[in-house]
Write a protein that holds these residues in place. Structure first.
Motif, PDB file in Angstrom:
ATOM      1  N   ALA A  93      -3.543   5.216  -2.439  1.00 34.94           N
ATOM      2  CA  ALA A  93      -2.802   4.390  -3.398  1.00 34.94           C
ATOM      3  C   ALA A  93      -1.339   4.267  -2.999  1.00 34.94           C
ATOM      4  O   ALA A  93      -0.738   3.195  -3.129  1.00 34.94           O
ATOM      5  CB  ALA A  93      -2.918   4.988  -4.808  1.00 34.94           C
ATOM      6  N   ALA A  94      -0.744   5.358  -2.503  1.00 36.45           N
ATOM      7  CA  ALA A  94       0.663   5.326  -2.098  1.00 36.45           C
ATOM      8  C   ALA A  94       0.876   4.386  -0.921  1.00 36.45           C
ATOM      9  O   ALA A  94       1.841   3.601  -0.896  1.00 36.45           O
ATOM     10  CB  ALA A  94       1.132   6.732  -1.746  1.00 36.45           C
ATOM     11  N   VAL A  95      -0.013   4.441   0.072  1.00 34.59           N
ATOM     12  CA  VAL A  95       0.110   3.539   1.228  1.00 34.59           C
ATOM     13  C   VAL A  95      -0.082   2.090   0.791  1.00 34.59           C
ATOM     14  O   VAL A  95       0.654   1.188   1.227  1.00 34.59           O
ATOM     15  CB  VAL A  95      -0.904   3.928   2.318  1.00 34.59           C
ATOM     16  N   LEU A  96      -1.048   1.850  -0.078  1.00 32.45           N
ATOM     17  CA  LEU A  96      -1.229   0.500  -0.617  1.00 32.45           C
ATOM     18  C   LEU A  96       0.013   0.047  -1.376  1.00 32.45           C
ATOM     19  O   LEU A  96       0.402  -1.129  -1.304  1.00 32.45           O
ATOM     20  CB  LEU A  96      -2.441   0.467  -1.546  1.00 32.45           C
ATOM     21  N   GLY A  97       0.637   0.961  -2.106  1.00 38.39           N
ATOM     22  CA  GLY A  97       1.856   0.614  -2.828  1.00 38.39           C
ATOM     23  C   GLY A  97       2.988   0.235  -1.904  1.00 38.39           C
ATOM     24  O   GLY A  97       3.750  -0.708  -2.189  1.00 38.39           O
ATOM     25  N   VAL A  98       3.130   0.952  -0.783  1.00 32.55           N
ATOM     26  CA  VAL A  98       4.163   0.607   0.200  1.00 32.55           C
ATOM     27  C   VAL A  98       3.915  -0.800   0.760  1.00 32.55           C
ATOM     28  O   VAL A  98       4.836  -1.617   0.880  1.00 32.55           O
ATOM     29  CB  VAL A  98       4.195   1.649   1.330  1.00 32.55           C
ATOM     30  N   ILE A  99       2.658  -1.087   1.094  1.00 36.42           N
ATOM     31  CA  ILE A  99       2.328  -2.421   1.600  1.00 36.42           C
ATOM     32  C   ILE A  99       2.602  -3.477   0.541  1.00 36.42           C
ATOM     33  O   ILE A  99       3.140  -4.555   0.834  1.00 36.42           O
ATOM     34  CB  ILE A  99       0.859  -2.476   2.051  1.00 36.42           C
ATOM     35  N   ALA A 100       2.248  -3.167  -0.716  1.00 40.14           N
ATOM     36  CA  ALA A 100       2.487  -4.124  -1.799  1.00 40.14           C
ATOM     37  C   ALA A 100       3.966  -4.415  -1.963  1.00 40.14           C
ATOM     38  O   ALA A 100       4.370  -5.573  -2.190  1.00 40.14           O
ATOM     39  CB  ALA A 100       1.901  -3.588  -3.108  1.00 40.14           C
ATOM     40  N   LEU A 101       4.806  -3.385  -1.848  1.00 37.55           N
ATOM     41  CA  LEU A 101       6.257  -3.598  -1.936  1.00 37.55           C
ATOM     42  C   LEU A 101       6.753  -4.498  -0.808  1.00 37.55           C
ATOM     43  O   LEU A 101       7.585  -5.391  -1.028  1.00 37.55           O
ATOM     44  CB  LEU A 101       6.982  -2.252  -1.898  1.00 37.55           C
ATOM     45  N   ALA A 102       6.245  -4.254   0.396  1.00 35.11           N
ATOM     46  CA  ALA A 102       6.649  -5.082   1.530  1.00 35.11           C
ATOM     47  C   ALA A 102       6.211  -6.529   1.341  1.00 35.11           C
ATOM     48  O   ALA A 102       6.961  -7.469   1.637  1.00 35.11           O
ATOM     49  CB  ALA A 102       6.069  -4.523   2.823  1.00 35.11           C
ATOM     50  N   LYS A 103       5.003  -6.716   0.832  1.00 29.82           N
ATOM     51  CA  LYS A 103       4.503  -8.077   0.611  1.00 29.82           C
ATOM     52  C   LYS A 103       5.265  -8.774  -0.517  1.00 29.82           C
ATOM     53  O   LYS A 103       5.518  -9.981  -0.458  1.00 29.82           O
ATOM     54  CB  LYS A 103       3.005  -8.028   0.287  1.00 29.82           C
ATOM     55  N   ALA A 104       5.631  -8.021  -1.542  1.00 30.52           N
ATOM     56  CA  ALA A 104       6.398  -8.604  -2.640  1.00 30.52           C
ATOM     57  C   ALA A 104       7.774  -9.035  -2.164  1.00 30.52           C
ATOM     58  O   ALA A 104       8.306 -10.064  -2.610  1.00 30.52           O
ATOM     59  CB  ALA A 104       6.514  -7.602  -3.784  1.00 30.52           C
ATOM     60  N   ALA A 105       8.371  -8.256  -1.259  1.00 32.36           N
ATOM     61  CA  ALA A 105       9.705  -8.593  -0.759  1.00 32.36           C
ATOM     62  C   ALA A 105       9.708  -9.896   0.034  1.00 32.36           C
ATOM     63  O   ALA A 105      10.715 -10.604   0.075  1.00 32.36           O
ATOM     64  CB  ALA A 105      10.233  -7.458   0.115  1.00 32.36           C
ATOM     65  N   THR A 106       8.569 -10.222   0.654  1.00 37.25           N
ATOM     66  CA  THR A 106       8.469 -11.459   1.446  1.00 37.25           C
ATOM     67  C   THR A 106       7.725 -12.557   0.692  1.00 37.25           C
ATOM     68  O   THR A 106       7.411 -13.598   1.270  1.00 37.25           O
ATOM     69  CB  THR A 106       7.747 -11.181   2.767  1.00 37.25           C
ATOM     70  N   HIS A 107       7.403 -12.313  -0.595  1.00 32.01           N
ATOM     71  CA  HIS A 107       6.679 -13.285  -1.431  1.00 32.01           C
ATOM     72  C   HIS A 107       5.362 -13.700  -0.776  1.00 32.01           C
ATOM     73  O   HIS A 107       4.989 -14.877  -0.779  1.00 32.01           O
ATOM     74  CB  HIS A 107       7.549 -14.513  -1.709  1.00 32.01           C
ATOM     75  N   ASP A 108       4.657 -12.720  -0.225  1.00 31.02           N
ATOM     76  CA  ASP A 108       3.371 -12.987   0.417  1.00 31.02           C
ATOM     77  C   ASP A 108       2.364 -13.487  -0.616  1.00 31.02           C
ATOM     78  O   ASP A 108       2.379 -13.069  -1.777  1.00 31.02           O
ATOM     79  CB  ASP A 108       2.855 -11.697   1.069  1.00 31.02           C
ATOM     80  N   ALA A 109       1.486 -14.373  -0.184  1.00 28.76           N
ATOM     81  CA  ALA A 109       0.520 -14.972  -1.103  1.00 28.76           C
ATOM     82  C   ALA A 109      -0.437 -13.952  -1.693  1.00 28.76           C
ATOM     83  O   ALA A 109      -0.972 -14.163  -2.792  1.00 28.76           O
ATOM     84  CB  ALA A 109      -0.273 -16.057  -0.370  1.00 28.76           C
ATOM     85  N   TYR A 110      -0.647 -12.845  -1.001  1.00 30.41           N
ATOM     86  CA  TYR A 110      -1.613 -11.851  -1.458  1.00 30.41           C
ATOM     87  C   TYR A 110      -0.938 -10.581  -1.975  1.00 30.41           C
ATOM     88  O   TYR A 110      -1.577  -9.527  -2.041  1.00 30.41           O
ATOM     89  CB  TYR A 110      -2.584 -11.505  -0.323  1.00 30.41           C
TER      90      TYR A 110
END
Length: 258
Positions: A93-110
């Motif tokens: 969950a923590a690794v997924l959260g890090v990826i989610a933060l990175a994707k949110a910072a770039t406004h990724d579609a997913y």
């Protein structure tokens, strides 16, 4: 300002001569080494868990047998096996959260899918720690009288949840690199075949032979082994995605003075 940068690693590099207000801590997570440690730990716990139930069933008592069983019983709570499985899911969950933060910072579609997966694994980790799913058995039994493969009735709502997640992630999976997609699908198949598939088999054995049989304990051992294997493979896949898809990722936590 205080900066904490997370890259791939397990070491910290403090600068003792620099004031704490200007310090920067680098955490390096070495993926292959971590996966090896987790795999060996899982194999050891599964082996000890199986040895414990085998010795209780077929061998005479020996020194510290009951202590070993209580610490490593794979279907137990608040012991080493349960703690390891819980922390493993929360690490995913923590690794997924890090990826989610990175994707949110770039406004990724997913970005919302990554966030949803992170929250799902937080829930699975909590569930593993306190066995929330078992609370559903009686309510489902009151609604529908089921035996056999559906004796452990929580598999019905959790099976529907797994199906909903698969449908919701179908488009998301197609956009991933092929190796990452295969890793996620295989890890999901391992985890679900243990958590749901073998639970169905356990329900049948429970109805046919009763709960306290060696066959049931073997099924429980296989179930937990598949869940651990699926979680570790999923973590390895996420670390590979970080290395290939987000090679320059840095998570920096800054604290500005008032």
């Amino acid at each position: 300002m205080k900066d904490v940068t997370v890259t791939s690693g397990f070491s910290t590099q403090p600068a003792p001569h620099v004031p704490i207000s200007n310090s920067r801590v680098v955490l390096r997570l070495r993926g292959p080494a971590l996966i090896r440690v987790l795999s060996l730990t899982a194999a050891l716990l599964v082996s000890l868990g199986f040895w414990g139930i085998y010795s209780v069933t077929y061998l005479p008592d020996y020194f510290a047998r009951d202590l070993i069983v209580s610490l490593t019983y794979l279907n137990g709570e608040t012991n080493l096996a349960s703690l390891f499985s819980t922390l493993l899911l929360l690490l995913v969950a923590a690794v997924l959260g890090v990826i989610a933060l990175a994707k949110a910072a770039t406004h990724d579609a997913y970005r919302r899918v990554w966030t949803g997966l992170a929250l799902l694994f937080v829930f699975l980790g909590i569930d593993e720690g306190v066995s929330l799913h078992e609370l559903l058995i009686e309510p489902v039994h009151r609604l529908v009288k089921v035996e056999g493969v559906l004796y452990y009735a929580w598999v019905v709502p959790y099976g529907l949840l797994a199906l909903a997640v698969m449908v919701a992630c179908a488009r998301f999976l197609r956009h991933l690199p092929q190796a990452v997609r295969r890793g996620m699908l295989l890890s999901g198949a391992l985890y679900i075949s243990g958590a749901l598939g073998l639970e169905l088999a356990e329900g049948y054995v429970h109805t046919l032979m009763g709960r306290h049989t060696f066959v049931m304990e073997v099924l429980i051992t296989a179930e937990e082994a598949l869940e651990m294997a699926g979680s570790i493979l999923f973590l390895a896949t996420l670390l590979r995605y970080l290395r290939l898809g987000l090679p320059g990722l840095e998570l920096r936590l800054s604290q500005q003075p008032d």
